[in-house]
Scaffold this motif. Structure first.
Motif, PDB file in Angstrom:
ATOM      1  N   LEU A  43      -2.442 -24.906   2.573  1.00  0.00           N
ATOM      2  CA  LEU A  43      -2.195 -24.923   4.020  1.00  0.00           C
ATOM      3  C   LEU A  43      -1.773 -23.540   4.508  1.00  0.00           C
ATOM      4  CD1 LEU A  43      -0.404 -28.361   4.383  1.00  0.00           C
ATOM      5  CD2 LEU A  43      -2.566 -27.696   5.482  1.00  0.00           C
ATOM      6  N   ILE A  62      -8.913 -25.301   3.442  1.00  0.00           N
ATOM      7  CA  ILE A  62      -8.828 -26.626   4.064  1.00  0.00           C
ATOM      8  C   ILE A  62      -9.531 -27.668   3.210  1.00  0.00           C
ATOM      9  CG2 ILE A  62      -9.550 -28.029   6.044  1.00  0.00           C
ATOM     10  CD1 ILE A  62      -8.832 -25.671   7.853  1.00  0.00           C
ATOM     11  N   LEU A  99      -6.534 -32.269   9.554  1.00  0.00           N
ATOM     12  CA  LEU A  99      -7.136 -31.138   8.847  1.00  0.00           C
ATOM     13  C   LEU A  99      -8.578 -30.909   9.295  1.00  0.00           C
ATOM     14  CD1 LEU A  99      -5.697 -31.673   5.276  1.00  0.00           C
ATOM     15  CD2 LEU A  99      -5.220 -29.746   6.813  1.00  0.00           C
ATOM     16  N   LEU A 111      -2.578 -27.340  11.472  1.00  0.00           N
ATOM     17  CA  LEU A 111      -2.228 -27.019  10.085  1.00  0.00           C
ATOM     18  C   LEU A 111      -0.717 -27.090   9.888  1.00  0.00           C
ATOM     19  CD1 LEU A 111      -4.598 -23.965   9.502  1.00  0.00           C
ATOM     20  CD2 LEU A 111      -4.868 -26.277   8.555  1.00  0.00           C
TER      21      LEU A 111
END
Length: 132
Positions: A43, A62, A99, A111
């Protein structure tokens, strides 16, 4: 089977990137802890990639986070875990959706939201080990 390949991919990504030797010796509890750590790291990497405009790095970070969260979701024993497992399943599902949104919209706030939702789960998981 898609779910199995995603879960194995999540574990493999973390082991390859950080500590394959340590993961082989880690307890099941520690391996889940390592997945939380890897998700948080990815992240942060995704956040940085969005800030830099690095699409490839963003997609890599991601997609890695998605795979890890899907794996955590698959690890839930929804039958034995009752309402807690159901709530965690729904929370993981929400994180996955956020996400995807973050990826499509280069949304750092999404995020950060996922990170903020994941951190207390990680802290709680780590606290379990301290009690055992």
């Amino acid at each position: 089977h898609r779910e199995s390949s995603v879960s194995y991919a999540a574990v493999r990504q973390y082991q390859d990137a950080n500590a394959s030797a340590a993961a082989g010796d880690a307890s099941a509890h520690r391996q889940i802890g390592m997945l939380f750590e890897a998700a948080m790291a990815r992240l942060a990497a995704a956040r940085g990639a969005v800030a830099r405009g690095d699409t490839v790095a963003k997609l890599t970070a991601i997609s890695g986070t998605l795979a890890i969260i899907e794996h955590l979701q698959l690890c839930l024993d929804r039958q034995a875990g009752g309402m807690l497992a159901e709530n965690l399943h729904a929370l993981y599902d929400y994180m996955l959706k956020r996400l995807v949104y973050a990826n499509l919209n280069n949304d750092v706030a999404a995020l950060d939201e996922v990170s903020g939702l994941l951190r207390p789960l990680q802290d709680g998981w780590n606290a379990i080990a301290a009690q055992v």
